[in-house]
Design a protein around this motif. Structure first.
Motif, PDB file in Angstrom:
ATOM      1  N   SER A   1       5.860   7.114   9.418  1.00  0.00           N
ATOM      2  CA  SER A   1       6.995   6.324   8.741  1.00  0.00           C
ATOM      3  C   SER A   1       6.612   5.343   7.966  1.00  0.00           C
ATOM      4  CB  SER A   1       7.779   5.923  10.045  1.00  0.00           C
ATOM      5  OG  SER A   1       9.016   5.193   9.236  1.00  0.00           O
ATOM      6  N   LEU A   2       5.490   4.493   8.405  1.00  0.00           N
ATOM      7  CA  LEU A   2       4.866   3.466   7.622  1.00  0.00           C
ATOM      8  C   LEU A   2       4.201   3.954   6.260  1.00  0.00           C
ATOM      9  CD1 LEU A   2       4.331   0.520   7.506  1.00  0.00           C
ATOM     10  CD2 LEU A   2       1.987   0.781   8.803  1.00  0.00           C
ATOM     11  N   ILE A   3       3.421   5.065   6.587  1.00  0.00           N
ATOM     12  CA  ILE A   3       2.790   5.638   5.458  1.00  0.00           C
ATOM     13  C   ILE A   3       3.654   6.194   4.415  1.00  0.00           C
ATOM     14  CG2 ILE A   3       1.156   7.698   4.658  1.00  0.00           C
ATOM     15  CD1 ILE A   3      -0.197   7.410   7.240  1.00  0.00           C
ATOM     16  N   ASN A   4       4.898   6.638   4.799  1.00  0.00           N
ATOM     17  CA  ASN A   4       5.893   7.136   3.870  1.00  0.00           C
ATOM     18  C   ASN A   4       6.560   6.119   3.150  1.00  0.00           C
ATOM     19  OD1 ASN A   4       7.523   9.489   2.872  1.00  0.00           O
ATOM     20  ND2 ASN A   4       9.238   8.289   4.280  1.00  0.00           N
ATOM     21  N   LYS A   5       6.800   5.025   3.841  1.00  0.00           N
ATOM     22  CA  LYS A   5       7.430   3.824   3.168  1.00  0.00           C
ATOM     23  C   LYS A   5       6.497   3.152   2.117  1.00  0.00           C
ATOM     24  CE  LYS A   5      10.167   2.007   6.972  1.00  0.00           C
ATOM     25  NZ  LYS A   5      10.602   1.160   8.003  1.00  0.00           N
ATOM     26  N   VAL A   6       5.025   3.250   2.253  1.00  0.00           N
ATOM     27  CA  VAL A   6       3.940   2.651   1.420  1.00  0.00           C
ATOM     28  C   VAL A   6       4.076   3.498   0.091  1.00  0.00           C
ATOM     29  CG1 VAL A   6       1.641   2.247   0.972  1.00  0.00           C
ATOM     30  CG2 VAL A   6       2.660   1.563   3.373  1.00  0.00           C
ATOM     31  N   PHE A   7       3.944   4.956   0.378  1.00  0.00           N
ATOM     32  CA  PHE A   7       4.010   5.674  -0.772  1.00  0.00           C
ATOM     33  C   PHE A   7       5.370   5.561  -1.452  1.00  0.00           C
ATOM     34  CE2 PHE A   7       0.418   7.964   1.382  1.00  0.00           C
ATOM     35  CZ  PHE A   7      -0.335   8.143   0.131  1.00  0.00           C
ATOM     36  N   ASN A   8       6.382   5.317  -0.933  1.00  0.00           N
ATOM     37  CA  ASN A   8       7.679   5.169  -1.555  1.00  0.00           C
ATOM     38  C   ASN A   8       7.602   4.181  -2.635  1.00  0.00           C
ATOM     39  OD1 ASN A   8       8.831   7.630  -0.473  1.00  0.00           O
ATOM     40  ND2 ASN A   8       9.845   6.738   1.281  1.00  0.00           N
ATOM     41  N   LYS A   9       7.153   3.085  -2.175  1.00  0.00           N
ATOM     42  CA  LYS A   9       7.117   1.738  -2.694  1.00  0.00           C
ATOM     43  C   LYS A   9       6.393   1.986  -3.844  1.00  0.00           C
ATOM     44  CE  LYS A   9       8.238  -1.535   0.978  1.00  0.00           C
ATOM     45  NZ  LYS A   9       7.782  -2.608   1.951  1.00  0.00           N
ATOM     46  N   ILE A  10       5.119   2.570  -3.572  1.00  0.00           N
ATOM     47  CA  ILE A  10       4.048   2.775  -4.794  1.00  0.00           C
ATOM     48  C   ILE A  10       4.778   3.478  -5.973  1.00  0.00           C
ATOM     49  CG2 ILE A  10       1.934   3.984  -5.591  1.00  0.00           C
ATOM     50  CD1 ILE A  10       0.896   3.006  -2.602  1.00  0.00           C
ATOM     51  N   TYR A  11       5.275   4.814  -5.391  1.00  0.00           N
ATOM     52  CA  TYR A  11       6.042   5.627  -6.468  1.00  0.00           C
ATOM     53  C   TYR A  11       7.241   4.694  -7.247  1.00  0.00           C
ATOM     54  CZ  TYR A  11       9.277   9.027  -8.035  1.00  0.00           C
ATOM     55  OH  TYR A  11      10.098  10.008  -8.625  1.00  0.00           O
ATOM     56  N   SER A  12       8.024   4.100  -6.614  1.00  0.00           N
ATOM     57  CA  SER A  12       9.051   3.319  -7.103  1.00  0.00           C
ATOM     58  C   SER A  12       8.456   2.235  -8.043  1.00  0.00           C
ATOM     59  CB  SER A  12       9.875   2.485  -6.082  1.00  0.00           C
ATOM     60  OG  SER A  12      10.513   3.487  -4.910  1.00  0.00           O
ATOM     61  N   PHE A  13       7.193   1.458  -7.809  1.00  0.00           N
ATOM     62  CA  PHE A  13       6.837   0.612  -8.701  1.00  0.00           C
ATOM     63  C   PHE A  13       6.300   1.478  -9.878  1.00  0.00           C
ATOM     64  CE2 PHE A  13       2.647  -1.282 -10.360  1.00  0.00           C
ATOM     65  CZ  PHE A  13       3.406  -2.492 -10.789  1.00  0.00           C
TER      66      PHE A  13
END
Length: 339
Positions: free
Chosen positions: A18-30
């Motif tokens: 779940s943490l990895i998924n959140k990090v990737f989502n933030k990077i993608y959003s950026f």
């Protein structure tokens, strides 16, 4: 216990995923946000390309007019090597000449350089800057700090090279570049003598130069006496070599000069002569370079070079300024509409 441990491992693994998924989502959003802004900006430019082009063309036209109205600038450089810390006076004088041009005191400039006032009015700017070299700092440290101490290890600890380098100023560099800008291409040679004489005719530096010249001549005389003495020793040694061979003496020979007796070795005499000759060569270099208050490395060119380049091109500068301002206005209007 085993089942509980398994459940804990599943929970921990789920939290990690779940943490990895959140990090990737933030990077993608950026990166998606950056891409969206870039596409929006390009779209805005496309919609207003005609306006931007027109403003850029108007800026270029103003730049062309300015280019034709402005007189052509020429430059020439004088590279010098000051001695006896005369660089301080040199920098002050160049600043003084530049202030006269800024304030348009062309009558004073004409008297200072002994030129016509019409020629003086063509002068635009005087600048001076050091030609920076790491070797200058290293040589100054070696000659002024390390060379004066017998125990170099101690002095390097007390006053390390890093500290010396930090205290090294623009005045301490060996070479300095004097640049003059003018509306005329043939004025530069008329300025050189006055710039150099301003330091050379200073009484303080003239006195230092005279004392330095006297010291050099005294050292030269002493070195030549030592050289003659070593040569006489060598001649004497050569004469007694056959006697030394017959008597099967040791590697050294005792030679009597009056009441004094010296142990003379051929290699030692040869080394001494070599050192003296090296010192005489260095002294000759000091006579030609170090004895003058200011040495000229490169003189002003008789005809100056035309000042050119992108930053000197008014057409480019005004076009870029027009395009930049038009884009800024478009962005402000767009932001105002959004608000």
């Amino acid at each position: 216990m085993t089942k509980n441990n398994k459940n804990k491992e599943d929970i921990d693994l789920g939290d990690l995923m779940s943490l990895i998924n959140k990090v990737f989502n933030k990077i993608y959003s950026f990166f998606a946000g950056i891409f969206y802004v870039a596409i929006s900006f390009l779209k805005l430019l496309k919609q207003n390309i005609i306006k931007i082009t027109i403003v850029g063309a108007i800026g270029g036209a103003i730049g062309l007019y300015t280019e034709l109205a402005e007189p052509t600038l020429y430059k020439s450089n004088l590279i010098v090597s000051p001695n006896f810390n005369s660089s301080v006076l040199l920098y002050n004088n160049i600043e003084y000449y530049n202030n006269l041009t800024k304030q348009k005191h062309f009558t004073k400039l004409a008297k200072t350089f002994k030129i016509d006032e019409s020629v003086a009015s063509s002068l635009v700017k005087f600048t001076i800057k050091p030609i920076k070299s790491e070797n200058d700092i290293f040589n100054a440290y070696k000659n002024n700090i390390v060379a004066n101490e017998k125990d170099t290890t101690i002095i390097k600890k007390i006053y390390p090279y890093k500290n010396f380098k930090e205290s090294f100023t623009y005045l301490d560099y060996k070479l300095h570049d004097i640049e003059v800008l003018s509306n005329r291409s043939d004025v530069f040679k008329k300025l050189e003598n006055t710039i150099l004489l301003s330091a050379r005719e200073n009484n303080y530096f003239k006195r230092l130069s005279k004392l330095n010249s006297q010291n050099i001549n005294r050292t030269d005389s002493l070195l030549r006496k030592d050289l003659n003495y070593s040569e006489s020793l060598m001649e004497t040694y050569i004469k007694i070599m056959p006697l030394e061979a017959k008597s099967k003496a040791s590697n050294s020979t005792t030679i009597s000069f009056g009441e004094k007796k010296m142990i003379v070795k051929e290699l030692e005499i040869f080394n001494t002569r070599s050192e003296i000759n090296t010192d005489l060569t260095d002294l000759l270099d000091s006579k030609t370079k170090g004895n003058k208050i200011i040495n000229v490395i490169s003189s002003f060119q008789p005809i100056g070079n035309k000042v050119s380049g992108v930053l000197k091109n008014y057409i480019f500068l005004y076009s870029a300024l027009g395009i930049g301002l038009s884009i800024l206005m478009i962005l402000i209007i767009k932001l105002y509409k959004i608000i």
